[in-house]
Scaffold this active site. Structure first.
Site, PDB file in Angstrom:
ATOM      1  N   GLY A  37      -5.923   7.500  -2.127  1.00 39.56           N
ATOM      2  CA  GLY A  37      -4.678   7.892  -2.775  1.00 39.56           C
ATOM      3  C   GLY A  37      -4.209   9.286  -2.392  1.00 39.56           C
ATOM      4  O   GLY A  37      -3.680  10.011  -3.225  1.00 39.56           O
ATOM      5  N   SER A  82      -3.129   8.991 -13.245  1.00 38.17           N
ATOM      6  CA  SER A  82      -3.732   9.741 -12.140  1.00 38.17           C
ATOM      7  C   SER A  82      -4.599   8.783 -11.327  1.00 38.17           C
ATOM      8  O   SER A  82      -5.083   7.757 -11.842  1.00 38.17           O
ATOM      9  CB  SER A  82      -4.601  10.888 -12.671  1.00 38.17           C
ATOM     10  OG  SER A  82      -5.773  10.384 -13.294  1.00 38.17           O
ATOM     11  N   SER A 109      -3.773   3.157   4.964  1.00 36.73           N
ATOM     12  CA  SER A 109      -4.120   2.436   3.743  1.00 36.73           C
ATOM     13  C   SER A 109      -4.083   0.925   3.972  1.00 36.73           C
ATOM     14  O   SER A 109      -4.948   0.190   3.487  1.00 36.73           O
ATOM     15  CB  SER A 109      -3.166   2.835   2.615  1.00 36.73           C
ATOM     16  OG  SER A 109      -3.586   2.288   1.389  1.00 36.73           O
ATOM     17  N   LYS A 122       0.809  -1.219   0.000  1.00 39.52           N
ATOM     18  CA  LYS A 122       0.000   0.000   0.000  1.00 39.52           C
ATOM     19  C   LYS A 122       0.842   1.270   0.000  1.00 39.52           C
ATOM     20  O   LYS A 122       0.508   2.276   0.630  1.00 39.52           O
ATOM     21  CB  LYS A 122      -0.978   0.004   1.187  1.00 39.52           C
ATOM     22  CG  LYS A 122      -1.889  -1.213   1.239  1.00 39.52           C
ATOM     23  CD  LYS A 122      -2.584  -1.490  -0.095  1.00 39.52           C
ATOM     24  CE  LYS A 122      -3.595  -0.415  -0.468  1.00 39.52           C
ATOM     25  NZ  LYS A 122      -4.246  -0.688  -1.785  1.00 39.52           N
ATOM     26  N   THR A 138       2.418   0.767  -5.182  1.00 38.66           N
ATOM     27  CA  THR A 138       2.934  -0.295  -6.051  1.00 38.66           C
ATOM     28  C   THR A 138       2.293  -0.276  -7.431  1.00 38.66           C
ATOM     29  O   THR A 138       2.987  -0.222  -8.460  1.00 38.66           O
ATOM     30  CB  THR A 138       2.682  -1.676  -5.403  1.00 38.66           C
ATOM     31  OG1 THR A 138       2.807  -1.578  -3.993  1.00 38.66           O
ATOM     32  CG2 THR A 138       3.623  -2.713  -5.965  1.00 38.66           C
ATOM     33  N   THR A 139       0.972  -0.351  -7.462  1.00 36.04           N
ATOM     34  CA  THR A 139       0.252  -0.438  -8.730  1.00 36.04           C
ATOM     35  C   THR A 139       0.467   0.819  -9.563  1.00 36.04           C
ATOM     36  O   THR A 139       0.577   0.753 -10.793  1.00 36.04           O
ATOM     37  CB  THR A 139      -1.249  -0.672  -8.476  1.00 36.04           C
ATOM     38  OG1 THR A 139      -1.402  -1.790  -7.591  1.00 36.04           O
ATOM     39  CG2 THR A 139      -1.986  -0.959  -9.774  1.00 36.04           C
ATOM     40  N   TYR A 145       6.280   8.216  -2.410  1.00 32.66           N
ATOM     41  CA  TYR A 145       4.877   8.386  -2.813  1.00 32.66           C
ATOM     42  C   TYR A 145       4.507   9.870  -2.813  1.00 32.66           C
ATOM     43  O   TYR A 145       3.834  10.362  -3.727  1.00 32.66           O
ATOM     44  CB  TYR A 145       4.003   7.606  -1.824  1.00 32.66           C
ATOM     45  CG  TYR A 145       2.534   7.592  -2.133  1.00 32.66           C
ATOM     46  CD1 TYR A 145       1.962   6.547  -2.857  1.00 32.66           C
ATOM     47  CD2 TYR A 145       1.688   8.607  -1.670  1.00 32.66           C
ATOM     48  CE1 TYR A 145       0.597   6.513  -3.113  1.00 32.66           C
ATOM     49  CE2 TYR A 145       0.331   8.592  -1.930  1.00 32.66           C
ATOM     50  CZ  TYR A 145      -0.207   7.536  -2.657  1.00 32.66           C
ATOM     51  OH  TYR A 145      -1.553   7.512  -2.913  1.00 32.66           O
ATOM     52  N   HIS A 198       6.697  -7.480  -2.475  1.00 32.26           N
ATOM     53  CA  HIS A 198       6.619  -6.770  -1.197  1.00 32.26           C
ATOM     54  C   HIS A 198       7.663  -7.313  -0.220  1.00 32.26           C
ATOM     55  O   HIS A 198       7.666  -6.901   0.947  1.00 32.26           O
ATOM     56  CB  HIS A 198       5.232  -6.925  -0.575  1.00 32.26           C
ATOM     57  CG  HIS A 198       4.138  -6.212  -1.314  1.00 32.26           C
ATOM     58  ND1 HIS A 198       4.274  -4.933  -1.820  1.00 32.26           N
ATOM     59  CD2 HIS A 198       2.865  -6.592  -1.610  1.00 32.26           C
ATOM     60  CE1 HIS A 198       3.139  -4.566  -2.406  1.00 32.26           C
ATOM     61  NE2 HIS A 198       2.273  -5.549  -2.300  1.00 32.26           N
ATOM     62  N   PHE A 213       3.525 -11.030  -9.579  1.00 31.37           N
ATOM     63  CA  PHE A 213       3.787 -10.810  -8.163  1.00 31.37           C
ATOM     64  C   PHE A 213       4.685 -11.950  -7.695  1.00 31.37           C
ATOM     65  O   PHE A 213       4.232 -13.079  -7.517  1.00 31.37           O
ATOM     66  CB  PHE A 213       2.441 -10.803  -7.427  1.00 31.37           C
ATOM     67  CG  PHE A 213       2.478 -10.441  -5.987  1.00 31.37           C
ATOM     68  CD1 PHE A 213       3.643 -10.046  -5.346  1.00 31.37           C
ATOM     69  CD2 PHE A 213       1.296 -10.486  -5.248  1.00 31.37           C
ATOM     70  CE1 PHE A 213       3.642  -9.712  -4.009  1.00 31.37           C
ATOM     71  CE2 PHE A 213       1.285 -10.157  -3.907  1.00 31.37           C
ATOM     72  CZ  PHE A 213       2.451  -9.767  -3.283  1.00 31.37           C
ATOM     73  N   ARG A 252      -8.576   3.377  -2.735  1.00 33.13           N
ATOM     74  CA  ARG A 252      -9.518   4.039  -1.826  1.00 33.13           C
ATOM     75  C   ARG A 252      -9.494   5.558  -1.967  1.00 33.13           C
ATOM     76  O   ARG A 252     -10.445   6.164  -2.444  1.00 33.13           O
ATOM     77  CB  ARG A 252      -9.197   3.607  -0.386  1.00 33.13           C
ATOM     78  CG  ARG A 252     -10.266   3.918   0.641  1.00 33.13           C
ATOM     79  CD  ARG A 252      -9.836   3.421   2.011  1.00 33.13           C
ATOM     80  NE  ARG A 252      -8.613   4.074   2.441  1.00 33.13           N
ATOM     81  CZ  ARG A 252      -8.564   5.212   3.136  1.00 33.13           C
ATOM     82  NH1 ARG A 252      -9.695   5.815   3.485  1.00 33.13           N
ATOM     83  NH2 ARG A 252      -7.411   5.747   3.487  1.00 33.13           N
ATOM     84  N   PHE A 309      -6.977  -1.908   3.611  1.00 38.67           N
ATOM     85  CA  PHE A 309      -6.688  -3.042   2.727  1.00 38.67           C
ATOM     86  C   PHE A 309      -6.882  -4.370   3.452  1.00 38.67           C
ATOM     87  O   PHE A 309      -7.440  -5.321   2.896  1.00 38.67           O
ATOM     88  CB  PHE A 309      -5.252  -2.926   2.210  1.00 38.67           C
ATOM     89  CG  PHE A 309      -4.813  -4.089   1.355  1.00 38.67           C
ATOM     90  CD1 PHE A 309      -5.294  -4.264   0.072  1.00 38.67           C
ATOM     91  CD2 PHE A 309      -3.907  -5.030   1.849  1.00 38.67           C
ATOM     92  CE1 PHE A 309      -4.891  -5.335  -0.717  1.00 38.67           C
ATOM     93  CE2 PHE A 309      -3.497  -6.104   1.072  1.00 38.67           C
ATOM     94  CZ  PHE A 309      -3.986  -6.255  -0.215  1.00 38.67           C
TER      95      PHE A 309
END
Length: 297
Positions: free
Chosen positions: A261, A230, A140, A49, A52-53, A195, A110, A82, A259, A144
């Site tokens: 971001g 975005s 986050s 969280k 990553t994505t 981030y 991770h 993964f 959720r 999750f």
């Protein structure tokens, strides 16, 4: 019985070399450790969280000249396996999937630094690490763990804060995770991203990733990639928002995978007392290293 109808059972965490991992990952770890990457493979490593994505999609778009249609060829974990994940409903194990792909491959993990297969360092693979400030990362992860029904029940917020501080969550201590990659970043040529920097100036950070990958794309393509990655666009992208995951793994009726971001959402969750206790503990755990995190702008 369909995937959505399977009984959802929250499994325990099992220590691997002192790091708590989901039982299905711990049981599969010997296969992960034996994996030998190609020198051309790219590893994207994060604590869960931490964006990553977001970075996975950015990298995929950079590698395909900003072509969103190519990047919708399959879901994120199929395009960019993964590493430590075992076979789950609807998704092969990361190792099995990598065996079907020709290098260069983009691989997600991770795992903390000490659990990464040594081949990544021996073969001098490029590694992008993304770190997020501890309080937002905790918030986050709490949400999750509510929707990830393969993880232990997170319990109430006030208990989860204590578990996070003690590293009693999947993939272990946030503090040790971010410090281990930070301390190795120069020796291992790790691109260490934050981030908060990505939120503040995504164009600058996309360009940093581009240069690290030895690519050169025109400004209009970079701008397109910034727009396509975005939070709002990714949340609506069915190949990136994990809406494809069966409810027996991610029950998004409890919380969406993507959720908010935001930077600073922790202020909506921590009480002043919790924040003060967390800050005191943070200073103790991070006193020997300075990593320039920001918990708000």
């Amino acid at each position: 019985m369909s995937d959505d109808q399977e009984v959802k059972i929250r499994g325990p965490l099992v220590p691997v070399k002192g790091i708590p991992l989901s039982e299905h990952i711990a049981n599969h770890y010997s296969n992960v450790l034996a994996f030998c990457p190609d020198p051309s493979d790219l590893l994207i490593a994060t604590y869960p969280k931490a964006g990553t994505t977001w970075v996975q999609e950015t990298v995929d778009l950079l590698l395909h000249n900003g072509n969103i249609e190519i990047c919708k060829r399959a879901s994120t974990p199929i395009r960019m396996p993964f590493l430590e994940n075992s076979k789950r409903p609807g998704i092969p194990s990361g190792i099995d999937l990598l065996k079907t792909m020709d290098p260069p491959r983009v691989i997600k993990t991770h795992l903390p630094f000490q659990l990464i297969p040594k081949g990544f360092w021996e073969n001098k693979c490029k590694v992008i690490y993304v770190a997020r400030n501890a309080k937002d990362n905790l918030v986050s992860y709490f949400h999750f763990d509510q929707m990830n029904v393969t993880h232990p029940d997170p319990g109430p917020w006030e208990h989860y804060v204590q578990k996070f501080m003690r590293g009693q969550v999947a993939w272990g201590s946030w503090y040790d995770h971010v410090k281990s990659y930070w301390e190795e970043r120069e020796k291992r040529n790790i691109l260490y991203l934050f981030y908060e920097d990505m939120k503040e100036n995504p164009q600058r950070e996309v360009e940093r990733i581009m240069r690290y990958l030895d690519l050169s794309l025109p400004d209009d393509v970079i701008s397109r990639i910034v727009e396509l990655t975005s939070f709002e666009n990714m949340k609506e992208n069915p190949m990136a928002n994990y809406s494809f995951m069966p409810r027996c793994i991610f029950d998004q009726s409890l919380c969406t995978f993507m959720r908010k971001g935001q930077v600073g959402d922790w202020m909506n969750h921590f009480t002043p007392e919790q924040s003060a206790e967390f800050d005191e503990d943070y200073q103790k755990k991070m006193k020997h290293v300075y990593i320039p995190f920001r918990s708000h702008f």
